[in-house]
Write an enzyme that holds these catalytic residues in place. Structure first.
Site, short mmCIF file in Angstrom:
data_model
loop_
_atom_site.label_atom_id
_atom_site.label_comp_id
_atom_site.label_asym_id
_atom_site.label_seq_id
_atom_site.Cartn_x
_atom_site.Cartn_y
_atom_site.Cartn_z
N GLU A 141 2.26 0.31 0.18
CA GLU A 141 1.34 0.00 1.29
C GLU A 141 -0.02 0.60 0.98
O GLU A 141 -0.14 1.54 0.20
CB GLU A 141 1.87 0.62 2.58
N TYR A 172 2.03 -5.29 -7.64
CA TYR A 172 2.69 -6.41 -6.99
C TYR A 172 2.90 -7.57 -7.96
O TYR A 172 3.72 -8.45 -7.70
CB TYR A 172 1.85 -6.90 -5.81
N ASN A 199 0.38 -11.19 10.60
CA ASN A 199 -0.19 -10.31 11.61
C ASN A 199 -1.57 -10.83 12.01
O ASN A 199 -2.57 -10.48 11.40
CB ASN A 199 -0.26 -8.89 11.03
N TYR A 244 -5.64 -21.44 -1.68
CA TYR A 244 -4.90 -20.57 -0.77
C TYR A 244 -5.75 -19.33 -0.48
O TYR A 244 -6.30 -18.71 -1.40
CB TYR A 244 -3.56 -20.14 -1.39
N ASN A 249 -4.83 -7.34 3.97
CA ASN A 249 -4.95 -6.81 5.32
C ASN A 249 -5.89 -5.61 5.40
O ASN A 249 -6.33 -5.21 6.46
CB ASN A 249 -3.58 -6.46 5.91
N TYR A 255 -5.60 -2.75 -4.45
CA TYR A 255 -4.64 -3.26 -3.45
C TYR A 255 -4.72 -4.78 -3.42
O TYR A 255 -5.47 -5.39 -2.66
CB TYR A 255 -4.92 -2.64 -2.08
N GLU A 258 1.24 -9.55 -2.91
CA GLU A 258 1.96 -10.82 -3.13
C GLU A 258 1.19 -12.01 -2.55
O GLU A 258 1.46 -13.15 -2.92
CB GLU A 258 3.38 -10.74 -2.55
N LYS A 259 0.22 -11.74 -1.68
CA LYS A 259 -0.60 -12.85 -1.16
C LYS A 259 -1.28 -13.57 -2.32
O LYS A 259 -1.40 -14.79 -2.32
CB LYS A 259 -1.65 -12.31 -0.18
#
Ligand code: NAG
Ligand code: NAG
Ligand code: NAG
Length: 364
Positions: A141, A172, A199, A244, A249, A255, A258-259
């Protein structure tokens, strides 16, 4: 220790060869990126740098000795997950990986997953600590979603995270070099822009940016309060889109989740990224593998660019050129991360780690 002495140990020799091969591969890629750099008008900002890659086949570890025991203090997020043999996953000597706390005093290392212990220091191992045992702080995270980091100061010997400067680097995703060039076939496209968001926070920067973007271009939104996207349909659904929105977030160095790796690259949609700076993405990807929102002064500018690409197949296809030699990894899993820890403990056993006693000062 002088270099020559280092080289006497087979583990170090192996490490040296591994590092050398990484360097050579990185150099080839660098040359490839330079050659394939498009001199046209694509809005690119910075010089590409050599980025993090991992070889398709990891070297086997020559070390033989007794199996190391790694205690998982908790299952990640309390969810039981399948463990796999590291000899199968990475071609290394197996570790005994267990969640059975009776092994605490015998464990060579304890992996502590931040989110499962951050509510109180009392949830950390309490008993006397065996002198040679290593505690590994583990989190995927971002700092924004890692509360109470202060509890973790001066406790850990190793860090394990998506950050490149972790002792055990568990990204990731990454790119693997193909042994043969391939003609990548772009999935059939019938739609333009997609975003899947679990979210939906209207106050967040990424939602506000998306709302602005929607004024100029059609965006299909999946997730809670939006169109459903069952897990088994995710790949086939997203692959129909040309673009895409891989919007993270929170914005932190390295960081990149997987997005990008799974939702966008895994499905064959061109990622439009919002996260750390372009330079940071270029440590993981060739510069022509993605579109960065910072490349444009406004959402309107981005929308215009996406529309241009939509009408110009040749320019759109340039975002797939890198796939001639590279492919995104498909191997990450919790089991894979634990085996990375196993590998690190075996390979670097005699070396000093890059320790961050004050974890909260490093992870931000
Ligand atoms: C945990 O390990 C101990 C010692 O090996 C063993 O006696 C015990 O049965 C194990 N517990 C579980 C739940 O597997
Ligand atoms: C691990 O870190 C703790 C806390 O800094 C320290 O007391 C311990 O000696 C270290 N253990 C090893 C094996 O380096
Ligand atoms: C890729 O396609 C081109 C043109 O269709 C062909 O000449 C070439 O041999 C193919 N390369 C590979 C690696 O399949």
């Amino acid at each position: 220790m002088p270099l020559r002495e280092h080289m006497k140990s087979p583990a170090c020799q192996h490490l040296f060869i591994f590092t050398l091969s990484q360097f050579v591969t990185a150099f080839c890629l660098f040359a490839y990126i330079q050659l394939s750099k498009d001199p046209g008008r694509e809005p690119r900002v910075s010089q590409p740098s050599t980025f993090t890659i991992q070889p398709a086949n990891n070297p086997t570890n020559p070390q033989s000795g007794s199996e190391l025991t790694i205690l998982l203090w908790t299952w990640p997020f309390g969810q039981h997950t399948a463990l796999r043999k590291c000899s199968e996953l990475l071609g290394i000597q197996d570790c005994h990986i267990t969640v059975n706390r009776s092994w605490y005093l015998k464990a060579d290392a304890v992996i502590v997953h931040h989110r499962d212990v951050c509510s109180s220091p009392k949830t950390l191992p309490q008993g006397p600590r065996p002198p040679s045992q290593r505690w590994i702080w583990f989190s995927l995270e971002s700092p924004t979603h890692s509360p109470n980091l202060g509890f973790m100061d001066n406790l850990f010997n190793l860090t394990m995270s998506y950050r490149r400067d972790s002792d055990i680097f568990t990204p990731y995703g990454w790119l693997e070099v193909l042994s043969q060039p391939q003609n990548f076939s772009i999935p059939a496209k019938s739609k333009l822009v997609a975003w899947a968001v679990s979210n939906w926070n209207p106050a967040s920067r990424r939602v506000q940016y998306c709302e602005e973007l929607k004024k100029y271009i059609h965006v299909d939104i999946y997730g809670s309060n939006h169109m459903p996207l069952p897990r088994d349909k995710q790949l086939s659904t997203l692959s129909q889109y040309k673009f895409y929105l891989a919007f993270e977030n929170s914005l932190h160095e390295d960081y990149i989740t997987e997005k990008l790796w799974s939702n966008a690259l895994g499905s064959g949609a061109v990622p439009v990224v919002c996260g750390p700076l372009r330079e940071n993405y270029e440590r993981f990807l060739p510069p022509d593998a993605f579109i960065h929102i910072n490349d444009f002064p406004s959402a309107q500018g981005l929308a215009q660019y996406l529309q241009e690409l939509d009408k110009d197949l040749v320019r759109y296809q340039r975002y797939f050129q890198w796939r001639t030699w590279l492919k995104p990894s498909e191997r990450t899993s919790w089991a894979f991360h634990f085996c990375k820890a196993c590998q690190a403990l075996q390979t670097y056993q005699t070396q000093t780690y890059q320790t961050w006693p004050a974890l909260s000062k490093w992870f931000r």
